[in-house]
Design a protein around this motif. Sequence first.
Motif, PDB file in Angstrom:
ATOM      1  N   ALA A 317       0.810  -1.223   0.000  1.00 18.48           N
ATOM      2  CA  ALA A 317       0.000   0.000   0.000  1.00 18.48           C
ATOM      3  C   ALA A 317       0.847   1.278   0.000  1.00 18.48           C
ATOM      4  CB  ALA A 317      -0.969  -0.003   1.183  1.00 18.48           C
ATOM      5  N   PRO A 318       1.916   1.388   0.816  1.00 14.46           N
ATOM      6  CA  PRO A 318       2.727   2.620   0.790  1.00 14.46           C
ATOM      7  C   PRO A 318       3.383   2.897  -0.560  1.00 14.46           C
ATOM      8  CG  PRO A 318       3.187   1.340   2.771  1.00 14.46           C
ATOM      9  CD  PRO A 318       2.357   0.467   1.883  1.00 14.46           C
ATOM     10  N   LEU A 319       3.577   1.856  -1.355  1.00 16.26           N
ATOM     11  CA  LEU A 319       4.180   2.047  -2.680  1.00 16.26           C
ATOM     12  C   LEU A 319       3.218   2.749  -3.639  1.00 16.26           C
ATOM     13  CD1 LEU A 319       5.857  -1.466  -3.123  1.00 16.26           C
ATOM     14  CD2 LEU A 319       6.852   0.620  -2.144  1.00 16.26           C
ATOM     15  N   PHE A 320       1.947   2.825  -3.250  1.00 18.41           N
ATOM     16  CA  PHE A 320       0.928   3.485  -4.066  1.00 18.41           C
ATOM     17  C   PHE A 320       0.217   4.598  -3.288  1.00 18.41           C
ATOM     18  CE2 PHE A 320       1.623  -0.655  -5.895  1.00 18.41           C
ATOM     19  CZ  PHE A 320       1.626  -0.414  -7.261  1.00 18.41           C
ATOM     20  N   GLY A 321       0.896   5.135  -2.281  1.00 22.52           N
ATOM     21  CA  GLY A 321       0.352   6.257  -1.526  1.00 22.52           C
ATOM     22  C   GLY A 321      -0.593   5.885  -0.418  1.00 22.52           C
ATOM     23  N   GLY A 322      -0.676   4.612  -0.069  1.00 24.09           N
ATOM     24  CA  GLY A 322      -1.594   4.179   0.981  1.00 24.09           C
ATOM     25  C   GLY A 322      -0.978   4.274   2.363  1.00 24.09           C
ATOM     26  N   ILE A 323      -1.785   4.676   3.338  1.00 21.77           N
ATOM     27  CA  ILE A 323      -1.350   4.743   4.731  1.00 21.77           C
ATOM     28  C   ILE A 323      -1.551   3.368   5.374  1.00 21.77           C
ATOM     29  CG2 ILE A 323      -1.873   7.205   4.854  1.00 21.77           C
ATOM     30  CD1 ILE A 323      -4.432   6.532   6.336  1.00 21.77           C
ATOM     31  N   PRO A 324      -1.051   3.143   6.594  1.00 21.67           N
ATOM     32  CA  PRO A 324      -1.223   1.830   7.237  1.00 21.67           C
ATOM     33  C   PRO A 324      -2.681   1.397   7.304  1.00 21.67           C
ATOM     34  CG  PRO A 324       0.424   3.084   8.415  1.00 21.67           C
ATOM     35  CD  PRO A 324      -0.148   4.008   7.384  1.00 21.67           C
ATOM     36  N   ALA A 325      -2.885   0.101   7.090  1.00 22.44           N
ATOM     37  CA  ALA A 325      -4.240  -0.460   7.040  1.00 22.44           C
ATOM     38  C   ALA A 325      -4.355  -1.638   7.992  1.00 22.44           C
ATOM     39  CB  ALA A 325      -4.569  -0.914   5.619  1.00 22.44           C
ATOM     40  N   THR A 326      -5.570  -1.939   8.362  1.00 25.81           N
ATOM     41  CA  THR A 326      -5.872  -3.120   9.160  1.00 25.81           C
ATOM     42  C   THR A 326      -7.316  -3.511   8.895  1.00 25.81           C
ATOM     43  OG1 THR A 326      -5.879  -4.058  11.393  1.00 25.81           O
ATOM     44  CG2 THR A 326      -6.613  -1.804  11.186  1.00 25.81           C
ATOM     45  N   ALA A 327      -7.712  -4.672   9.368  1.00 29.80           N
ATOM     46  CA  ALA A 327      -9.096  -5.095   9.193  1.00 29.80           C
ATOM     47  C   ALA A 327     -10.011  -4.201  10.019  1.00 29.80           C
ATOM     48  CB  ALA A 327      -9.252  -6.557   9.610  1.00 29.80           C
ATOM     49  N   ALA A 328     -11.129  -3.805   9.442  1.00 32.19           N
ATOM     50  CA  ALA A 328     -12.072  -2.884  10.092  1.00 32.19           C
ATOM     51  C   ALA A 328     -13.297  -3.659  10.548  1.00 32.19           C
ATOM     52  CB  ALA A 328     -12.470  -1.774   9.131  1.00 32.19           C
ATOM     53  N   ILE A 329     -13.570  -3.628  11.845  1.00 31.26           N
ATOM     54  CA  ILE A 329     -14.667  -4.423  12.398  1.00 31.26           C
ATOM     55  C   ILE A 329     -16.012  -3.982  11.838  1.00 31.26           C
ATOM     56  CG2 ILE A 329     -15.892  -5.011  14.524  1.00 31.26           C
ATOM     57  CD1 ILE A 329     -13.246  -4.917  15.998  1.00 31.26           C
ATOM     58  N   ALA A 330     -16.266  -2.671  11.785  1.00 32.27           N
ATOM     59  CA  ALA A 330     -17.573  -2.195  11.323  1.00 32.27           C
ATOM     60  C   ALA A 330     -17.815  -2.572   9.867  1.00 32.27           C
ATOM     61  CB  ALA A 330     -17.663  -0.684  11.509  1.00 32.27           C
ATOM     62  N   ARG A 331     -16.816  -2.369   9.014  1.00 31.77           N
ATOM     63  CA  ARG A 331     -16.969  -2.705   7.598  1.00 31.77           C
ATOM     64  C   ARG A 331     -17.057  -4.210   7.386  1.00 31.77           C
ATOM     65  NH1 ARG A 331     -12.194   1.237   6.121  1.00 31.77           N
ATOM     66  NH2 ARG A 331     -12.423   1.707   8.333  1.00 31.77           N
ATOM     67  N   THR A 332     -16.323  -4.980   8.185  1.00 31.68           N
ATOM     68  CA  THR A 332     -16.405  -6.437   8.086  1.00 31.68           C
ATOM     69  C   THR A 332     -17.779  -6.937   8.503  1.00 31.68           C
ATOM     70  OG1 THR A 332     -14.026  -6.691   8.484  1.00 31.68           O
ATOM     71  CG2 THR A 332     -15.414  -8.601   8.913  1.00 31.68           C
ATOM     72  N   ALA A 333     -18.326  -6.369   9.588  1.00 33.88           N
ATOM     73  CA  ALA A 333     -19.667  -6.758  10.039  1.00 33.88           C
ATOM     74  C   ALA A 333     -20.712  -6.423   8.974  1.00 33.88           C
ATOM     75  CB  ALA A 333     -20.003  -6.060  11.352  1.00 33.88           C
ATOM     76  N   ALA A 334     -20.572  -5.253   8.357  1.00 38.67           N
ATOM     77  CA  ALA A 334     -21.505  -4.869   7.284  1.00 38.67           C
ATOM     78  C   ALA A 334     -21.394  -5.833   6.110  1.00 38.67           C
ATOM     79  CB  ALA A 334     -21.215  -3.445   6.832  1.00 38.67           C
ATOM     80  N   ASN A 335     -20.193  -6.282   5.809  1.00 41.14           N
ATOM     81  CA  ASN A 335     -19.969  -7.229   4.720  1.00 41.14           C
ATOM     82  C   ASN A 335     -20.692  -8.550   4.993  1.00 41.14           C
ATOM     83  OD1 ASN A 335     -18.745  -8.494   2.419  1.00 41.14           O
ATOM     84  ND2 ASN A 335     -17.161  -9.327   3.758  1.00 41.14           N
ATOM     85  N   ILE A 336     -20.544  -9.049   6.207  1.00 38.75           N
ATOM     86  CA  ILE A 336     -21.181 -10.325   6.567  1.00 38.75           C
ATOM     87  C   ILE A 336     -22.702 -10.208   6.540  1.00 38.75           C
ATOM     88  CG2 ILE A 336     -21.443 -12.038   8.400  1.00 38.75           C
ATOM     89  CD1 ILE A 336     -18.550 -11.320   9.252  1.00 38.75           C
ATOM     90  N   LYS A 337     -23.220  -9.113   7.085  1.00 37.90           N
ATOM     91  CA  LYS A 337     -24.672  -8.913   7.112  1.00 37.90           C
ATOM     92  C   LYS A 337     -25.251  -8.787   5.705  1.00 37.90           C
ATOM     93  CE  LYS A 337     -24.764  -6.694  11.671  1.00 37.90           C
ATOM     94  NZ  LYS A 337     -25.018  -5.421  12.403  1.00 37.90           N
ATOM     95  N   ALA A 338     -24.448  -8.270   4.776  1.00 37.91           N
ATOM     96  CA  ALA A 338     -24.915  -8.098   3.398  1.00 37.91           C
ATOM     97  C   ALA A 338     -24.744  -9.367   2.565  1.00 37.91           C
ATOM     98  CB  ALA A 338     -24.172  -6.944   2.730  1.00 37.91           C
ATOM     99  N   GLY A 339     -24.208 -10.416   3.167  1.00 34.65           N
ATOM    100  CA  GLY A 339     -24.077 -11.681   2.454  1.00 34.65           C
ATOM    101  C   GLY A 339     -22.682 -11.997   1.972  1.00 34.65           C
ATOM    102  N   GLY A 340     -21.684 -11.192   2.328  1.00 36.22           N
ATOM    103  CA  GLY A 340     -20.316 -11.444   1.908  1.00 36.22           C
ATOM    104  C   GLY A 340     -19.759 -12.701   2.543  1.00 36.22           C
ATOM    105  N   SER A 341     -19.162 -13.564   1.730  1.00 31.73           N
ATOM    106  CA  SER A 341     -18.604 -14.816   2.239  1.00 31.73           C
ATOM    107  C   SER A 341     -17.292 -15.177   1.582  1.00 31.73           C
ATOM    108  CB  SER A 341     -19.604 -15.961   2.019  1.00 31.73           C
ATOM    109  OG  SER A 341     -19.907 -16.097   0.637  1.00 31.73           O
ATOM    110  N   LEU A 342     -16.833 -14.358   0.627  1.00 31.02           N
ATOM    111  CA  LEU A 342     -15.618 -14.638  -0.121  1.00 31.02           C
ATOM    112  C   LEU A 342     -14.733 -13.394  -0.185  1.00 31.02           C
ATOM    113  CD1 LEU A 342     -17.301 -16.438  -3.165  1.00 31.02           C
ATOM    114  CD2 LEU A 342     -16.141 -17.563  -1.254  1.00 31.02           C
TER     115      LEU A 342
END
Length: 565
Positions: A317-342
Amino acid sequence: MFSALRKSLASKITLSDIQENILSGLAVGVIALPLSMALAIASGVPPQHGLYTAIVAGIVIALSGGSKVNISGPTAAFVVVLLPIVQQFGIGGLLVSGFMAGIIMILMGVGKLGKLIEIVPYPVIIGFTAGIGVVIGTLQIKDFLGLNIEALNGDYLDKLLLIVSSLPTINWQELLIGALTIITLLLWPRMRSKIPGHLIALLVGSISAWLFSLLSQDFSVATIASRFHYEVNGLIGDGIPAILPAFEWPWNLPDANGNPIGLSFALIKMLLPAAITIAILGALESLLCAVVADGMSGKKHNPNDELIGQGIGNMIAPLFGGIPATAAIARTAANIKAGGSLPLASVVHSLFILGSILALTPLLAYIPMASMAALLLVVAWNMSEAKHFIHTIKVAPRDDVIVLILCFSLTVLFDMTVAVAVGMGLSALLFIRRSITLTQTTEMEKNHELHGELADNIVIYDINGPLFFGSAQKALQSISIVTPDLRVVILDMSEVNMLDMSAIVTIESIKDSLARQHIGLVINNLEPRMVVKLRRAGVRYKPGEIQFSRTIKDAVAIANEMISQ
């Protein structure tokens, strides 16, 4: 490595699964778009860097990590760590430290430290997350109220005093837009709509600011366009550049003074503490997110692969201007509730943000800074876990409450690294103290059903619990106190499940002390692996002096035989 992707490809994926994950990715993309910009701004960098993070890290980590459903990108937990780095070393220093953190996380995964989250006590986690929430919330007051402050520098108390002293400069226009945004954020969940509330809130804030400016020429609020400017290949503009992430070595980017930060051993040495902090926080946040996701989805993640994936993502990510990242609980929960499984869902979410950069940047530039501050205030409140914080104080043992309050206070007043280090250290000391109380030594009765009648010159000590550096001396000190007519001491160690070097040395000392007084020692029912440890240390079978037995009756028989000799 790549276990989530391999498991996904090995499973039977139907057309319906693909459709669900595409729709889930689009839904999460709508959530992540404004959050990525807001979190980048809160971290002290232009908003496009948050978008680049969600694009690059979101794809790379999803494909190389150990969780099928985690959504990675910029998160609120990083804000209090990243902002001081930007203020001291500029965006170049931030991206270099993020690259270094990626290397550290890969090493953590290769070293099988994926169980890291399980050894961090709950009060430590709640304490530092609540502290981070307070710090983030405090930093948003400036833009929410439109205070006349050039920059919030110094430690937390300095910033707080500056905010309080600047309260007379409140801009009612900024406050009005911020209030409309936060009211929408709070009321929208009652509508039970599938449209994310923060998207509606930002629309309300942006449209309101635009309408008020039409009604009155004097109405003006700060926006992304008025706050941020860019220059790319000679092209100068306001807001967010409508260009895709481009490769650039992080050390070519500017430091705090606007000069290329460069790459040197001295810089690496200065950034290493920050990189370690980013790596530890990223590991904790990602693994905690994966555990929560497992509970929601019924799937099982690979913690070590997830750390490696997070490391790879934070290196690329830093090689393309990205700042440090980590898994996001709120976005992950929204993904699961919306049917995300892959992992496909995370890839689609990143592609949605990429498309938004190309198509929506002129509109995103109109978002008021007060609205972004309102969004982050709600994020900070949710992150503070106020209910869990108060509940823990009410029901937790006193020691855990002390750890909680200490971690919270240190996070707010100093930084998260100090808080976690002190919290872990104090928790370990309190655990040792509690463990010591579990180990006890009691003298058995002279007439007991286990051994029958016992001679007066024989004594049996029943030792219960682990014998380690904290408990051994306390548990065994009474054994050295003997009566003049005592001939044999029996140590019943049936319930001793651990023996460290400190305990071995203590037992050696007891053996030598009893031998000088011509008192025999019988060690009963000690596990074979621990008997081997004693033998290596010189505590071994010696007729008339020290012997071993398997049952308490055998021990008494051996003791009677020692007396008769």
